[in-house]
Motif scaffolding. Structure first.
Motif, short mmCIF file in Angstrom:
data_model
loop_
_atom_site.label_atom_id
_atom_site.label_comp_id
_atom_site.label_asym_id
_atom_site.label_seq_id
_atom_site.Cartn_x
_atom_site.Cartn_y
_atom_site.Cartn_z
N LEU A 88 0.84 -1.19 0.01
CA LEU A 88 -0.10 0.12 0.05
C LEU A 88 1.02 1.24 -0.06
N LEU A 89 2.11 1.16 0.15
CA LEU A 89 2.85 2.28 0.43
C LEU A 89 3.39 3.04 -0.83
N ALA A 90 3.50 4.19 -0.83
CA ALA A 90 4.05 4.93 -2.01
C ALA A 90 5.33 4.31 -2.68
N ALA A 329 -9.43 -0.48 -2.92
CA ALA A 329 -10.11 0.91 -3.30
C ALA A 329 -8.77 1.85 -3.68
N MET A 330 -8.82 2.44 -4.94
CA MET A 330 -7.69 2.82 -5.81
C MET A 330 -7.53 4.31 -5.53
N LEU A 331 -7.11 4.62 -4.15
CA LEU A 331 -6.90 6.08 -3.70
C LEU A 331 -5.55 6.27 -3.47
N SER A 332 -5.02 7.56 -3.46
CA SER A 332 -4.04 7.78 -2.82
C SER A 332 -3.92 9.06 -1.85
N LYS A 333 -2.95 9.63 -1.39
CA LYS A 333 -3.28 10.83 -0.43
C LYS A 333 -3.42 11.97 -1.42
N VAL A 334 -2.81 12.15 -2.60
CA VAL A 334 -3.05 13.18 -3.40
C VAL A 334 -4.42 13.35 -3.99
N SER A 341 -13.00 11.00 -6.22
CA SER A 341 -13.60 9.87 -5.36
C SER A 341 -12.80 8.61 -5.29
N VAL A 342 -13.46 7.60 -4.79
CA VAL A 342 -12.35 6.36 -4.36
C VAL A 342 -13.04 5.29 -5.18
N PRO A 343 -12.30 4.95 -6.40
CA PRO A 343 -12.96 3.84 -7.47
C PRO A 343 -12.43 2.48 -6.61
N GLY A 344 -12.99 1.60 -7.16
CA GLY A 344 -12.46 0.21 -6.41
C GLY A 344 -12.24 -0.86 -7.63
N ILE A 345 -11.54 -1.94 -7.39
CA ILE A 345 -11.39 -2.82 -8.43
C ILE A 345 -11.39 -4.16 -7.68
N ALA A 346 -11.54 -5.33 -8.34
CA ALA A 346 -11.60 -6.62 -7.79
C ALA A 346 -11.15 -7.59 -8.96
N HIS A 347 -10.11 -8.68 -8.64
CA HIS A 347 -9.94 -9.44 -9.52
C HIS A 347 -10.19 -10.95 -9.21
N GLY A 348 -10.97 -11.77 -10.22
CA GLY A 348 -11.42 -13.23 -10.07
C GLY A 348 -10.35 -13.91 -10.30
N ILE A 349 -10.15 -15.00 -9.27
CA ILE A 349 -9.21 -15.95 -9.26
C ILE A 349 -9.84 -17.38 -9.13
N VAL A 350 -10.04 -18.20 -10.00
CA VAL A 350 -10.65 -19.57 -9.68
C VAL A 350 -9.59 -20.56 -9.05
#
Length: 357
Positions: A88-90, A329-334, A341-350
């Motif tokens: 999560l870090l810069a 949640a794809m946000l940054s400090k900037v 806004s805070v967009p989201g993403i999700a990846h599906g793994i079977v």
């Protein structure tokens, strides 16, 4: 190996299984006091992991988890063709300062809390394409580094709203390969092979960034739930499957709030997964006794729960097929400070149980 075949609009099906040869998890003291306390490989009583800064602590945490996963596979760092890792870090400094010391060709990733899904996806595709016999997938998070990076330093004493989640201090790592894990009762036997059963990645659904306009960084579940819904629906459509085709559908870290929103969004589409749904953020902590508000989050949440709780149940055949959907949640400090806004993403793994002869 045969390459993966595109399935539907956003998914891939592997014509030959990509095997998970080993997995490892290390967590902090609070996580070790939760319901999965006996599942993790190691619980550290020292939140700084023997270092002098929170950032160095997370780098050490991820590196030690990666070393453990590689050793469990009966390998050395020099046997690993590529590493896909993030945090999560810069500038993903926890990963680059940690795994970099191992001398493994390195790709740094940022998928927020979904990073283990991104890592597994790229790693599995690389194995299937013949780009490496052994690929390391790893990620980590640390409560103190995340508070410092995105919210307030711990000494500030800021009060957290009930919708907030608790960033997991933990790391999870997996080694992917084109061969099954080493059999039991042989030298360098892998814990991820049990009575000729093992785990393989058989399909992927790549996530799409979904933005519902949420601006509350203290409600990560609300920000990520629409992305989880989108990926689950796209996956089921691409493979012409129903929720009942899975023993479990496991999201990354939606928590109490996000889980409720996910169920509502899926219900609007005529789908119900409540009977088979689990959330890593709800599995890792006991909200009644540990007071984490909405649950757990962070890159290390889904990754450590995957290694410690999910994979062992697939290996033994308790679950035959699982849809693992880490969320981010794809946000940054900037972006946050500029009012975005805070967009989201999700990846599906079977993930499937493979019975070997």
């Amino acid at each position: 190996m045969k390459p993966a075949a595109q399935t539907g609009k956003v998914s891939l099906a592997f014509q030959e299984p990509v095997y998970i040869q080993s997995a490892a998890s290390i967590v902090g003291k609070k996580e070790g006091e939760g319901p999965l306390r006996d599942c993790f490989d190691m619980v550290s009583e020292d939140p700084r992991f023997g270092t002098d800064t929170w950032e160095n602590a997370e780098s050490t945490l991820q590196k030690e988890t990666a070393v453990l996963a590689i050793g469990k596979a009966g390998l050395k760092p020099s046997d690993i063709r590529m590493a896909f890792a993030g945090d999560l870090l810069a500038q993903t400094i926890a990963s680059s300062f940690g795994i970099a010391d191992m001398g493994i060709p390195f790709y740094g990733l940022y998928g927020a809390c979904s990073t283990i899904g991104e890592s597994l996806s790229l790693g599995a595709m690389s194995v299937a394409a013949g780009y490496g016999a052994h690929i390391l997938c790893a990620t980590s998070s640390h409560f103190a580094t995340a508070e410092k990076e995105f919210r307030f330093p711990l000494g500030y004493g800021s009060q957290r709203p009930l919708s907030a989640t608790w960033t997991v201090t933990g790391s999870g790592a997996c080694v992917l390969g084109n061969n099954p894990p080493v059999p039991e009762n042989t030298e360098n036997a892998s814990p991820l092979r049990h009575e000729n059963g093992c785990v393989a990645v058989t399909a992927l659904t790549t996530g799409t960034v979904v933005d519902f306009g949420f601006r509350d960084s203290m409600n990560m579940g609300g920000c990520m739930a629409p992305a989880a819904c989108d990926t689950i629906c796209r996956h089921l459509t691409d493979f012409d499957r129903k929720p009942s085709d899975y023993d479990a559908i496991i999201t990354g870290d939606l928590g109490v709030v996000g889980q409720r929103i996910l169920f509502d969004l899926l219900r609007e589409k005529g789908l119900s997964i409540s009977s088979i749904h689990h959330d890593c953020g709800l599995l890792i902590f006991d909200n009644k006794s540990q007071d984490t508000h909405s649950g757990g989050s962070g890159c290390g949440c889904a990754a450590s729960v995957l290694a410690a709780f999910i994979l062992p149940r697939i290996v033994t055949g308790q679950w035959k097929r699982v849809l693992f959907v880490p969320t981010g949640a794809m946000l940054s400090k900037v972006s946050f400070n500029e009012g975005e806004s805070v967009p989201g993403i999700a990846h599906g793994i079977v993930l499937e149980h493979i019975q070997l002869s």
